[in-house]
Scaffold this active site. Sequence first.
Site, PDB file in Angstrom:
ATOM      1  N   CYS A 134       0.828  -1.206   0.000  1.00  0.00           N
ATOM      2  CA  CYS A 134       0.000   0.000   0.000  1.00  0.00           C
ATOM      3  C   CYS A 134       0.861   1.255   0.000  1.00  0.00           C
ATOM      4  O   CYS A 134       1.371   1.667   1.049  1.00  0.00           O
ATOM      5  CB  CYS A 134      -0.925   0.002   1.214  1.00  0.00           C
ATOM      6  SG  CYS A 134      -1.979   1.457   1.293  1.00  0.00           S
ATOM      7  N   CYS A 137      -0.571   4.102   2.086  1.00  0.00           N
ATOM      8  CA  CYS A 137      -0.452   3.924   3.536  1.00  0.00           C
ATOM      9  C   CYS A 137       0.960   4.242   4.016  1.00  0.00           C
ATOM     10  O   CYS A 137       1.151   4.855   5.065  1.00  0.00           O
ATOM     11  CB  CYS A 137      -0.769   2.475   3.928  1.00  0.00           C
ATOM     12  SG  CYS A 137      -2.335   1.847   3.360  1.00  0.00           S
ATOM     13  N   ASP A 138       1.958   3.789   3.258  1.00  0.00           N
ATOM     14  CA  ASP A 138       3.327   3.779   3.754  1.00  0.00           C
ATOM     15  C   ASP A 138       4.299   4.656   2.982  1.00  0.00           C
ATOM     16  O   ASP A 138       5.466   4.747   3.344  1.00  0.00           O
ATOM     17  CB  ASP A 138       3.854   2.336   3.754  1.00  0.00           C
ATOM     18  CG  ASP A 138       2.991   1.413   4.594  1.00  0.00           C
ATOM     19  OD1 ASP A 138       2.509   1.863   5.651  1.00  0.00           O
ATOM     20  OD2 ASP A 138       2.787   0.253   4.193  1.00  0.00           O
TER      21      ASP A 138
END
Length: 316
Positions: A134, A137-138
Site C-alpha cells: 500500500c 499507507c506507507d
Amino acid sequence: MAKIYGVIIIGSGPAGYTAAIYAARSNLSVLMLQGYSAGGQLMLTSEVENFPGFETGILGPEMMEKFESQARRFGTEMLPEDVISVDFSQRPFTVKTDLGEYQSRSIIIATGASAKWLGLPSEKQLQGRGVTACATCDGFFFKNRDVIVIGGGDTAMEEATFLTRYANHITIVHRRDTFRASKIMQDRAAKNPKISFLMNSEVTEVLGDEAVTGVRLRNTKTGEESTFDTQGVFLAIGHQPNTELFKGVIDMDAAGYIVPSEFTMTNIPGVFAAGDVTDHRYRQAITAAGDGCRAAIDLERWLAEQGDDVGVENWN
C-alpha cells in the site's frame, strides 16, 4: 428476542454501501457488518479521479465517509465486526461475528478483494520493514529513498506515480516485456523523471535483516540472476477475492470469485453478491457501486416474491 433484519450486508466498500443505501431507502431493515477494515480498498487509495460527480477528484477515505454517511441517513445499522461464519442452511440466515450473532431474511456478500503477495519467506519476514502492498499507507516513510514497485497493471503505475511525492526514485519491476496497464497510465509514469522500468524481471528474494536493502532478481527470458539495491518494495500484482468464508457453499470459479446463478443472486436463494467478490475484470469503484445497486434491487424483488414484510422490525 433476536431481531430479524431484512438484509445483512457483509462488507463495506462501494458495493456494500451502495447496496445499503438502496435497501434502506426502500424501507428494508438493514444491518451492515463492516469488518474492522471498513471502507474496502478505497481506504488505501489516495486520489480518486474517475468517479462521476467528483470533477476535481476526491480522496478515497473521504469518499467512503460520504458513502457511509449516506447509508446511515436512510437508517442502515452498522457494526465494525468481522464475520466468522454464516449458516445458509435455513432462513432466516444466521451470521456469526467475533462479537455476536445476527439473523436476516437475505444476505448480500460484498467482502471485496485483497492485495496479492509474492509468497516469499523473505517478503513475509520484512513486511512492515520495507515491504508493503500500500503506497498510500506507507509512502510517507520512504522519503528520499529508492524503491521498487512490482507489477504491470494500472495499480502499479498509480502506486509508482503516487510514490514520486516521497521517494527519490521508483523502479517498476515487471516480469513481462509489455504492460497490462492502460496507455494513459503508462504514459503518465513514463513521462515522470523519477520513474524507470525494469522489464522481464521477477523478484525471487527480498534482501535485508532488520530492513530491506535490496532484492534478488531473475531475468524471465535468460534465467540470469542479479541483485538490485532498494530500500522499499511495494507490491502491486493484483488481488484475490475475500471469499474463503463461503467456499464449499457458494458457487465460485477457480480463482475464488463468486459466480451468480441469476443476476446477482448466488446459488443459494436469498443470498446475493456484489462488487469485487464477483468481478475479476473491471474492479472499479463505479462498477462495484453499480453491483451494489443491482443486488439491493434484486433482493428487494425477491423478498417481495416470498411475501416477506421486512420494512418494519420483525421479532421472533
